[in-house]
Every structure is written in structure tokens, then in C-alpha cells.
Write a protein that holds these residues in place. Structure first.
Motif, PDB file in Angstrom:
ATOM      1  N   VAL A   9      50.308 -16.589  92.284  1.00  0.00           N
ATOM      2  CA  VAL A   9      50.563 -17.352  93.502  1.00  0.00           C
ATOM      3  C   VAL A   9      51.625 -18.399  93.215  1.00  0.00           C
ATOM      4  O   VAL A   9      51.479 -19.209  92.299  1.00  0.00           O
ATOM      5  CB  VAL A   9      49.268 -18.027  93.996  1.00  0.00           C
ATOM      6  CG1 VAL A   9      49.564 -18.965  95.159  1.00  0.00           C
ATOM      7  CG2 VAL A   9      48.259 -16.972  94.418  1.00  0.00           C
ATOM      8  N   PHE A  12      50.910 -22.547  97.917  1.00  0.00           N
ATOM      9  CA  PHE A  12      49.715 -22.543  98.759  1.00  0.00           C
ATOM     10  C   PHE A  12      50.092 -23.029 100.152  1.00  0.00           C
ATOM     11  O   PHE A  12      50.992 -23.856 100.311  1.00  0.00           O
ATOM     12  CB  PHE A  12      48.627 -23.451  98.176  1.00  0.00           C
ATOM     13  CG  PHE A  12      48.053 -22.965  96.871  1.00  0.00           C
ATOM     14  CD1 PHE A  12      47.067 -21.990  96.847  1.00  0.00           C
ATOM     15  CD2 PHE A  12      48.486 -23.494  95.667  1.00  0.00           C
ATOM     16  CE1 PHE A  12      46.537 -21.536  95.655  1.00  0.00           C
ATOM     17  CE2 PHE A  12      47.964 -23.043  94.464  1.00  0.00           C
ATOM     18  CZ  PHE A  12      46.983 -22.066  94.459  1.00  0.00           C
ATOM     19  N   SER A  91      53.517 -25.746 103.432  1.00  0.00           N
ATOM     20  CA  SER A  91      53.221 -25.177 102.120  1.00  0.00           C
ATOM     21  C   SER A  91      53.454 -26.206 101.026  1.00  0.00           C
ATOM     22  O   SER A  91      54.127 -27.222 101.225  1.00  0.00           O
ATOM     23  CB  SER A  91      54.093 -23.947 101.862  1.00  0.00           C
ATOM     24  OG  SER A  91      55.465 -24.305 101.854  1.00  0.00           O
ATOM     25  N   TYR A  94      52.929 -24.144  93.728  1.00  0.00           N
ATOM     26  CA  TYR A  94      51.793 -24.103  92.788  1.00  0.00           C
ATOM     27  C   TYR A  94      51.844 -25.294  91.825  1.00  0.00           C
ATOM     28  O   TYR A  94      50.832 -25.974  91.617  1.00  0.00           O
ATOM     29  CB  TYR A  94      51.829 -22.790  92.012  1.00  0.00           C
ATOM     30  CG  TYR A  94      50.769 -22.679  90.941  1.00  0.00           C
ATOM     31  CD1 TYR A  94      49.459 -22.376  91.268  1.00  0.00           C
ATOM     32  CD2 TYR A  94      51.087 -22.891  89.597  1.00  0.00           C
ATOM     33  CE1 TYR A  94      48.473 -22.279  90.287  1.00  0.00           C
ATOM     34  CE2 TYR A  94      50.115 -22.797  88.608  1.00  0.00           C
ATOM     35  CZ  TYR A  94      48.815 -22.488  88.960  1.00  0.00           C
ATOM     36  OH  TYR A  94      47.858 -22.400  87.983  1.00  0.00           O
ATOM     37  N   PHE A 168      44.666 -16.848  90.957  1.00  0.00           N
ATOM     38  CA  PHE A 168      44.499 -16.827  92.404  1.00  0.00           C
ATOM     39  C   PHE A 168      45.054 -15.513  92.935  1.00  0.00           C
ATOM     40  O   PHE A 168      46.154 -15.106  92.591  1.00  0.00           O
ATOM     41  CB  PHE A 168      45.213 -18.016  93.050  1.00  0.00           C
ATOM     42  CG  PHE A 168      44.631 -19.339  92.652  1.00  0.00           C
ATOM     43  CD1 PHE A 168      43.575 -19.888  93.371  1.00  0.00           C
ATOM     44  CD2 PHE A 168      45.105 -20.023  91.539  1.00  0.00           C
ATOM     45  CE1 PHE A 168      43.023 -21.098  93.005  1.00  0.00           C
ATOM     46  CE2 PHE A 168      44.551 -21.229  91.163  1.00  0.00           C
ATOM     47  CZ  PHE A 168      43.504 -21.770  91.885  1.00  0.00           C
ATOM     48  N   ASN A 172      45.962 -17.449  99.642  1.00  0.00           N
ATOM     49  CA  ASN A 172      46.537 -18.710  99.163  1.00  0.00           C
ATOM     50  C   ASN A 172      46.504 -19.786 100.237  1.00  0.00           C
ATOM     51  O   ASN A 172      47.273 -20.739 100.204  1.00  0.00           O
ATOM     52  CB  ASN A 172      47.981 -18.492  98.699  1.00  0.00           C
ATOM     53  CG  ASN A 172      48.914 -18.153  99.838  1.00  0.00           C
ATOM     54  OD1 ASN A 172      48.489 -17.615 100.856  1.00  0.00           O
ATOM     55  ND2 ASN A 172      50.198 -18.466  99.676  1.00  0.00           N
TER      56      ASN A 172
END
Length: 312
Positions: A9, A12, A91, A94, A168, A172
Motif C-alpha cells: 500500500v 491510505f 489521501s 504510507y 496491508f 486502504n
């Protein structure tokens, strides 16, 4: 789950707050005003304590550190929240998510330890007034603050490293307005038992024990005051201790409810609201509760203002 079924990922998606689109502008203005008030209020306290020599005492030394912690704690989440409220795709990368976790835990736990130091300072000042300057000497004050910084550094680093080892998968989407540990653990397709164990053990020690120490300190303060009956003193003590304890209970109560006593009945909205209490409301209230209604702080504000106006 096997490694081949896992994907890396890179970012997120933060769902943010459950706000209707037509109310987004109103809430954006509200949160912006709250954040600016938090920053300006805590910054004012730091500057007043630095500029006014009358405030160079243990109590205000701890208070300046608490104000710095509150300012930074609020700044970890609020700018991201405000930005995402204006973004079509809210967003966070990460790496940015892990960074936010580290500083969120760092300044959150730093505030917890500083509240303990402040409660102990008030306990010594009221229960042992003749020995106050001897007990609360500069060396002890500096040691308490330095210890708080060291402990929170290791604690936040431990959680961040444990989170970085998790995988992950496809999902997400974080149903929160920041990278919350409990929300991320639910998304992970790795074994999170170690993370959960650390939260309940070390997390419990850094939250529950400080909370109990603060309650004990204020209980001893009230008991000491009640032994010497004075209507004015009792009224002032209950007013001061009551306001302090209300903010402390709001901070620790919501943190314990979210992380140490999670309930399956807790909805995402309920957890988000409780998170708002300790990430937004508490840093906003602290300047008013601990200082700006304090006679010494008002005097310092007047002296500094007059000095800046008349003497440049």
C-alpha cells in the motif's frame, strides 16, 4: 495470508468526519477557528512565560512545556483534517501515515506525563508550602521534563516500528480523520496480536498510571484544604481543581475508551467523536483552564504589553 496475496500500500484514504456536503464549509470554518485559537492561545502562554521573569517558576515551567505539547499535538492532525476537507481525494502517503502515528503518540503521551508533573507540583505547593522551593528545585523540574521526553520517544518509536512491520492488503480506506492505530490494525492482513498486546500493556501503563497519579494528587490537595476550613479557600480550591480534573477526565477518559476499552458496539462515528475530544478539544481548553484565567498570567500579559508599547 500468503505473501503473493498481499500488495504494498503506497497511500491510505482518510474518510474524515461524517459531515454532509452542504455543511462542510461551516465545519471547516469552525475547525479552522478552533485550531487557530489553540495555536495562538498556547503560543501566547509560551511567550509570556519566556518574557516575564515573574513566571519563571516550576509551575509555569511545566505549563510552558504543556503548551508546546498541546500546540504540536493539535498540529499533528488538524492541518491534515482541514486540508482533506477541501480535497476531492483525501489521501495520505504510507510514510506520512507512519510519521503522523509517531508524532501523534509522542505529543499525546508527552502531555500525559506533563499533566502528572503539574499535578505533583500543585500537590507539593499546597500540602508542603514551606518545603516547596527545596523539593521543586530546578534540577528536579528539568529531570521530570527530560524523563517525559525520553519515555515518550521510546514509546512512540516502539509503536511506529511495530506498525511498520505490518502488511496491508487491498483495503486502504481509514474510516477516520487521521492515521489512528486502532483503525490501521483493523485494515492489516498481518497478525496484529503483538501490536494489541503492546497497546494494552505499555499503553495501559502510560495512560492509566498517570491518570491515577493525577487523581491521587488532587484528592490529597482537596483533603489538605478541607482540614483547614475556609469558605473562600475551599471555594477557590474546588473551582480550580474541578476545572483541572474536568479537562484531565475528558482527555484520559476518551483515550482509555478508544484504545484500552474498545467496545464492539462502538460505531465509527462514536470513536471519531471521542477522538475529537482529546485531539482537538483538550488542547483548545488547556490554555483557558490552566492559564489565561490565572491572575499571574493576566498580570504578565499586562506587564509585557506595557513594556512592548512604551519601551519597544
Amino acid at each position: 495470508m500468503k505473501m503473493e496475496n498481499q500488495s504494498i500500500v503506497s497511500e491510505f484514504l482518510l474518510l474524515g468526519l461524517p459531515i454532509e456536503p452542504d455543511q462542510r464549509g461551516l465545519f471547516y470554518a469552525l475547525f479552522l477557528a478552533m485550531y487557530l485559537t489553540t495555536v495562538l492561545g498556547n503560543l501566547l502562554i509560551i511567550l509570556l512565560i519566556h518574557w516575564d521573569s515573574h513566571l519563571h517558576t516550576p509551575m509555569y515551567f511545566f505549563l510552558s512545556n504543556l503548551s508546546f505539547s498541546d500546540l504540536c499535538f493539535s498540529s499533528v492532525t488538524m492541518p491534515e483534517l482541514l486540508q482533506n476537507m477541501q480535497s476531492q481525494v483525501p489521501s495520505i502517503p504510507y510514510a506520512g501515515c507512519l510519521t503522523q502515528i509517531y508524532f501523534f503518540l509522542f505529543f499525546g503521551d508527552l502531555e500525559s506525563f506533563l499533566l502528572v508533573a503539574m499535578a505533583y507540583d500543585r500537590y507539593v505547593a499546597i500540602c508542603f508550602p514551606l518545603h516547596y522551593t527545596t523539593i521543586m528545585n530546578p534540577k528536579l523540574c528539568f529531570s521530570l521534563v527530560a524523563l517525559s521526553w525520553v519515555l515518550t520517544t521510546f514509546y512512540s518509536l516502539l509503536h511506529t516500528l511495530l506498525m511498520a512491520r505490518l502488511y496491508f492488503c487491498a483495503d486502504n480506506v481509514i474510516p477516520h480523520f487521521f492515521c489512528d492505530i486502532s483503525a490501521l490494525l483493523k485494515l492489516s492482513c498481518s497478525d496484529t496480536r503483538v501490536n494489541e498486546l503492546v497497546i494494552f500493556t505499555i499503553g495501559g501503563l502510560t495512560v492509566v498510571i498517570p491518570f491515577l497519579l493525577i487523581i491521587t494528587s488532587y484528592a490529597r490537595i482537596l483533603f489538605s484544604i478541607l482540614k483547614v476550613p475556609s469558605s473562600g479557600g475551599i471555594r477557590k480550591a474546588f473551582s480550580t481543581c474541578g476545572s483541572h480534573l474536568s479537562v484531565v477526565s475528558l482527555f484520559y477518559g476518551t483515550v482509555i475508551a478508544v484504545y484500552l476499552c474498545p467496545s464492539a458496539n462502538n460505531s465509527t462515528v462514536k470513536e471519531t467523536v471521542m477522538s475529537m475530544m482529546y485531539t482537538v478539544v483538550t488542547p483548545l481548553l488547556n490554555p483557558f483552564i490552566y492559564s489565561l484565567r490565572n491572575r499571574d498570567m493576566k498580570g504578565a500579559l499586562g506587564r509585557v504589553f506595557c513594556k512592548k508599547i512604551f519601551f519597544g
